[in-house]
Scaffold this motif. Structure first.
Motif, PDB file in Angstrom:
ATOM      1  N   LEU A  87      35.214 -75.187   1.670  1.00  0.00           N
ATOM      2  CA  LEU A  87      36.428 -74.522   1.535  1.00  0.00           C
ATOM      3  C   LEU A  87      36.716 -73.081   1.762  1.00  0.00           C
ATOM      4  N   ALA A  88      35.777 -72.269   1.656  1.00  0.00           N
ATOM      5  CA  ALA A  88      36.028 -70.963   2.243  1.00  0.00           C
ATOM      6  C   ALA A  88      36.088 -70.834   3.596  1.00  0.00           C
ATOM      7  N   ILE A  89      35.546 -71.630   4.393  1.00  0.00           N
ATOM      8  CA  ILE A  89      35.631 -71.378   5.923  1.00  0.00           C
ATOM      9  C   ILE A  89      37.108 -72.031   6.035  1.00  0.00           C
ATOM     10  N   VAL A  90      37.528 -73.255   5.622  1.00  0.00           N
ATOM     11  CA  VAL A  90      38.782 -73.630   5.875  1.00  0.00           C
ATOM     12  C   VAL A  90      40.072 -72.600   5.081  1.00  0.00           C
ATOM     13  N   SER A  91      39.543 -71.751   4.215  1.00  0.00           N
ATOM     14  CA  SER A  91      40.589 -70.820   3.617  1.00  0.00           C
ATOM     15  C   SER A  91      40.647 -69.810   4.362  1.00  0.00           C
ATOM     16  N   VAL A  92      39.629 -69.146   5.046  1.00  0.00           N
ATOM     17  CA  VAL A  92      39.884 -67.902   6.071  1.00  0.00           C
ATOM     18  C   VAL A  92      40.188 -68.245   7.379  1.00  0.00           C
ATOM     19  N   CYS A  93      40.064 -69.577   7.827  1.00  0.00           N
ATOM     20  CA  CYS A  93      40.729 -69.950   9.198  1.00  0.00           C
ATOM     21  C   CYS A  93      42.128 -70.130   8.924  1.00  0.00           C
ATOM     22  N   ALA A  94      42.556 -70.759   7.577  1.00  0.00           N
ATOM     23  CA  ALA A  94      44.073 -70.667   7.506  1.00  0.00           C
ATOM     24  C   ALA A  94      44.612 -69.405   7.548  1.00  0.00           C
TER      25      ALA A  94
ATOM     26  N   PHE B 171      53.049 -58.147   5.282  1.00  0.00           N
ATOM     27  CA  PHE B 171      52.694 -59.656   5.605  1.00  0.00           C
ATOM     28  C   PHE B 171      53.928 -60.629   5.144  1.00  0.00           C
ATOM     29  N   ARG B 172      54.094 -61.779   6.015  1.00  0.00           N
ATOM     30  CA  ARG B 172      55.085 -62.868   5.925  1.00  0.00           C
ATOM     31  C   ARG B 172      54.426 -63.498   4.700  1.00  0.00           C
ATOM     32  N   ASN B 173      55.219 -64.283   3.704  1.00  0.00           N
ATOM     33  CA  ASN B 173      54.968 -64.758   2.496  1.00  0.00           C
ATOM     34  C   ASN B 173      53.832 -65.733   2.644  1.00  0.00           C
ATOM     35  N   ARG B 174      53.875 -66.525   3.760  1.00  0.00           N
ATOM     36  CA  ARG B 174      52.897 -67.790   3.777  1.00  0.00           C
ATOM     37  C   ARG B 174      51.369 -66.666   4.314  1.00  0.00           C
ATOM     38  N   VAL B 175      51.600 -65.912   4.944  1.00  0.00           N
ATOM     39  CA  VAL B 175      50.363 -65.259   5.237  1.00  0.00           C
ATOM     40  C   VAL B 175      49.766 -64.588   3.863  1.00  0.00           C
ATOM     41  N   LEU B 176      50.602 -64.158   3.149  1.00  0.00           N
ATOM     42  CA  LEU B 176      50.047 -63.275   2.020  1.00  0.00           C
ATOM     43  C   LEU B 176      49.682 -64.375   1.008  1.00  0.00           C
TER      44      LEU B 176
ATOM     45  N   LEU C 126      47.387 -68.149  10.551  1.00  0.00           N
ATOM     46  CA  LEU C 126      48.632 -67.589  10.384  1.00  0.00           C
ATOM     47  C   LEU C 126      48.921 -65.986  10.744  1.00  0.00           C
ATOM     48  N   LEU C 127      47.895 -65.353  10.413  1.00  0.00           N
ATOM     49  CA  LEU C 127      48.059 -64.200  10.801  1.00  0.00           C
ATOM     50  C   LEU C 127      48.070 -63.774  12.079  1.00  0.00           C
ATOM     51  N   LEU C 128      47.280 -64.652  12.962  1.00  0.00           N
ATOM     52  CA  LEU C 128      47.599 -64.433  14.588  1.00  0.00           C
ATOM     53  C   LEU C 128      48.994 -64.646  14.790  1.00  0.00           C
ATOM     54  N   ASP C 129      49.628 -65.665  14.374  1.00  0.00           N
ATOM     55  CA  ASP C 129      51.040 -66.118  14.706  1.00  0.00           C
ATOM     56  C   ASP C 129      51.850 -64.821  14.324  1.00  0.00           C
TER      57      ASP C 129
ATOM     58  N   ALA D 107      45.210 -56.241  11.484  1.00  0.00           N
ATOM     59  CA  ALA D 107      46.553 -56.456  10.992  1.00  0.00           C
ATOM     60  C   ALA D 107      47.015 -55.225  10.864  1.00  0.00           C
ATOM     61  N   TYR D 108      46.230 -54.348  10.242  1.00  0.00           N
ATOM     62  CA  TYR D 108      46.585 -52.615   9.934  1.00  0.00           C
ATOM     63  C   TYR D 108      46.976 -52.101  11.220  1.00  0.00           C
ATOM     64  N   ARG D 109      46.139 -52.765  12.412  1.00  0.00           N
ATOM     65  CA  ARG D 109      46.371 -51.932  13.597  1.00  0.00           C
ATOM     66  C   ARG D 109      47.692 -52.441  14.296  1.00  0.00           C
ATOM     67  N   VAL D 110      47.926 -53.540  13.970  1.00  0.00           N
ATOM     68  CA  VAL D 110      49.170 -53.939  15.041  1.00  0.00           C
ATOM     69  C   VAL D 110      50.342 -54.179  14.207  1.00  0.00           C
ATOM     70  N   LEU D 111      50.298 -54.654  12.949  1.00  0.00           N
ATOM     71  CA  LEU D 111      51.415 -54.855  11.878  1.00  0.00           C
ATOM     72  C   LEU D 111      51.979 -53.454  11.471  1.00  0.00           C
ATOM     73  N   ALA D 112      51.151 -52.895  11.101  1.00  0.00           N
ATOM     74  CA  ALA D 112      51.496 -51.188  10.470  1.00  0.00           C
ATOM     75  C   ALA D 112      51.440 -50.213  11.374  1.00  0.00           C
ATOM     76  N   ASP D 113      50.904 -50.389  12.923  1.00  0.00           N
ATOM     77  CA  ASP D 113      50.845 -49.645  13.661  1.00  0.00           C
ATOM     78  C   ASP D 113      49.856 -48.575  13.303  1.00  0.00           C
TER      79      ASP D 113
END
Length: 260
Positions: free
Chosen positions: A128-135, A94-99, A139-142, A67-73
């Motif tokens: 729950l950790a797997i679901v959380s990180v995958c979510a 980050f977008r609010n939902r990503v944050l 969203l970050l990939l979007d 994210a730092y590489r792409v979004l912050a360049d």
């Protein structure tokens, strides 16, 4: 829904670049976390659940670096994960939902597992950790796809800026009319330069916002703009030029654009 399959599909659609090797490593860590969870269930090895969370931590931190590489360049190689996370949150990258998903994973899983080496986790916590990180990753990939599409579209429009500005010259002083005609021109350009006009929502928003910023000097086009006075509602794009603002809402499948 298979969250891992969704991540894999989004990666397959993403354009190539320096970010891809890191994002593919994120997928491997997520897949390994699932494998540890299954191992814990199949063998009654309770340590597998803690191993799963250590893998989700790797997926989380790898996601932040890309994210730092792409979004912050910016290049993440010489930055610590904490410095990267601090920059991304302090600069409102980050977008609010990503944050919100970042905060959820960091608070519930990354911080406890990193700061207390004596902790053990059970099956439900690993799940729950797997679901959380995958979510978070999904969203970050979007947002990454949107940013890459924005940059690509802006660069393409910059090469044709003189021609495009001539086409829209008669509407340049009426911002809503200008945006409407610019969006229509964007659709024509897209149909002429792509084998298929179909894009995912994130790619479309990024492409249109990049196109608008290119052909309208001193303007900004912000996708998924949070409307402060409307709860969780967002405008698809906020377009601003000088003191004027136009909210753009896109209707999927009908080719309609509504502006406020």
């Amino acid at each position: 829904m298979d969250l891992i399959a969704t991540i894999r599909e989004k990666l397959d659609r993403l354009e190539d670049g320096e970010h891809m090797s890191g994002l593919k490593a994120v997928l491997v860590h997520a897949e390994s976390a699932v494998a540890h969870l299954r191992r814990g269930h199949d063998t009654s090895d309770e340590t597998a659940f803690t191993d799963a969370i250590y893998r989700t931590n790797q997926a989380f931190e790898g996601s932040l670096k890309e994210a730092y590489r792409v979004l912050a360049d910016k290049k993440p190689e010489k930055k610590t994960p904490s410095k990267i996370e601090e920059y991304l949150t302090d600069k409102n990258v980050f977008r609010n939902r990503v944050l919100s998903q970042l905060t959820n994973y960091r608070t519930a899983w990354r911080n406890p597992s990193t700061h207390d080496h004596k902790l053990d986790f059970d099956s439900s916590e690993a799940f729950l950790a797997i679901v959380s990180v995958c979510a978070f990753v999904n969203l970050l990939l979007d947002q990454i796809a949107e940013t890459l599409a924005h940059n690509r579209s802006k660069a393409a429009a910059d090469r044709e800026k003189e021609r495009l500005q001539k086409l829209l010259k008669s509407h340049k002083d009426d911002l809503p009319l200008f945006v409407a005609h610019a969006a229509a021109q964007f659709m024509r350009e897209h149909q002429l330069t792509h084998d298929s006009p179909i894009m995912r929502a994130a790619e479309f928003l990024g492409s249109l916002s990049g196109f608008l910023e290119s052909i309208a000097p001193d303007s900004t086009a912000t996708p998924e703009y949070q409307l402060a006075d409307r709860g969780h509602q967002r405008a698809d794009i906020l377009f601003e030029r000088a003191a004027q603002k136009v909210l753009i809402e896109l209707k999927s499948g009908v080719g309609a654009i509504r502006m406020e």
